[in-house]
Motif scaffolding. Structure first.
Motif, PDB file in Angstrom:
ATOM      1  N   THR A 175       3.012 -42.311  -8.105  1.00  0.00           N
ATOM      2  CA  THR A 175       2.226 -42.328  -9.336  1.00  0.00           C
ATOM      3  C   THR A 175       2.748 -41.282 -10.311  1.00  0.00           C
ATOM      4  O   THR A 175       2.891 -41.549 -11.507  1.00  0.00           O
ATOM      5  N   ILE A 176       3.040 -40.102  -9.800  1.00  0.00           N
ATOM      6  CA  ILE A 176       3.578 -39.028 -10.638  1.00  0.00           C
ATOM      7  C   ILE A 176       4.931 -39.437 -11.207  1.00  0.00           C
ATOM      8  O   ILE A 176       5.186 -39.279 -12.394  1.00  0.00           O
ATOM      9  N   VAL A 232       6.059 -39.663 -15.114  1.00  0.00           N
ATOM     10  CA  VAL A 232       7.164 -38.861 -15.658  1.00  0.00           C
ATOM     11  C   VAL A 232       8.214 -39.775 -16.275  1.00  0.00           C
ATOM     12  O   VAL A 232       8.726 -39.516 -17.367  1.00  0.00           O
ATOM     13  N   LEU A 233       8.551 -40.863 -15.598  1.00  0.00           N
ATOM     14  CA  LEU A 233       9.553 -41.785 -16.125  1.00  0.00           C
ATOM     15  C   LEU A 233       9.096 -42.453 -17.410  1.00  0.00           C
ATOM     16  O   LEU A 233       9.900 -42.713 -18.302  1.00  0.00           O
ATOM     17  N   GLN A 234       7.809 -42.718 -17.547  1.00  0.00           N
ATOM     18  CA  GLN A 234       7.302 -43.280 -18.788  1.00  0.00           C
ATOM     19  C   GLN A 234       7.462 -42.294 -19.937  1.00  0.00           C
ATOM     20  O   GLN A 234       7.787 -42.678 -21.058  1.00  0.00           O
ATOM     21  N   VAL A 235       7.253 -41.016 -19.653  1.00  0.00           N
ATOM     22  CA  VAL A 235       7.383 -39.987 -20.672  1.00  0.00           C
ATOM     23  C   VAL A 235       8.812 -39.915 -21.191  1.00  0.00           C
ATOM     24  O   VAL A 235       9.049 -39.759 -22.375  1.00  0.00           O
ATOM     25  N   VAL A 236       9.800 -40.069 -20.287  1.00  0.00           N
ATOM     26  CA  VAL A 236      11.195 -39.981 -20.704  1.00  0.00           C
ATOM     27  C   VAL A 236      11.756 -41.336 -21.132  1.00  0.00           C
ATOM     28  O   VAL A 236      12.912 -41.444 -21.507  1.00  0.00           O
ATOM     29  N   GLY A 237      10.935 -42.369 -21.070  1.00  0.00           N
ATOM     30  CA  GLY A 237      11.352 -43.686 -21.525  1.00  0.00           C
ATOM     31  C   GLY A 237      12.251 -44.436 -20.573  1.00  0.00           C
ATOM     32  O   GLY A 237      12.976 -45.337 -20.970  1.00  0.00           O
ATOM     33  N   ALA A 238      12.195 -44.078 -19.294  1.00  0.00           N
ATOM     34  CA  ALA A 238      13.052 -44.738 -18.298  1.00  0.00           C
ATOM     35  C   ALA A 238      12.336 -45.866 -17.573  1.00  0.00           C
ATOM     36  O   ALA A 238      12.939 -46.544 -16.759  1.00  0.00           O
ATOM     37  N   ALA A 239      11.072 -46.054 -17.829  1.00  0.00           N
ATOM     38  CA  ALA A 239      10.345 -47.107 -17.104  1.00  0.00           C
ATOM     39  C   ALA A 239       9.952 -48.217 -18.053  1.00  0.00           C
ATOM     40  O   ALA A 239       9.870 -48.095 -19.213  1.00  0.00           O
TER      41      ALA A 239
END
Length: 85
Positions: free
Chosen positions: A73-74, A78-85
């Motif tokens: 979940t974490i 985090v990946l959404q914040v950096v735009g990787a997801a």
């Protein structure tokens, strides 16, 4: 995709834009040691973990981990914040 503790450490480092070499210098460790932490071949001691969080501006992630939030979940957050997801 890795979804464990090491993946979270890796994502925090990547989010901060810090190379393994630079983080190794900051933590007074070798680059291979950082790699082992990220691949879950070795677990960091609590002091190393806290400094990692500090140097990568990831105290929020550390609190979530220590509070029992699932690493997957974490990592997703985090990946959404950096735009990787």
């Amino acid at each position: 995709m890795r979804l464990g503790f090491g993946a979270v450490l890796h994502a925090c480092r990547e989010r901060a834009g810090i190379s393994q070499e630079k983080l190794a210098d900051m933590l007074n460790r070798s680059r291979s040691c950082i790699s082992k932490f990220e691949r879950e071949h070795k677990l960091p001691d609590i002091n190393t973990f806290l400094i990692w969080l500090d140097k990568t501006n990831s105290r929020d992630v550390g609190m979530a981990l220590m509070g029992g939030t699932d690493p997957a979940t974490i990592l997703q957050t985090v990946l959404q914040v950096v735009g990787a997801a």
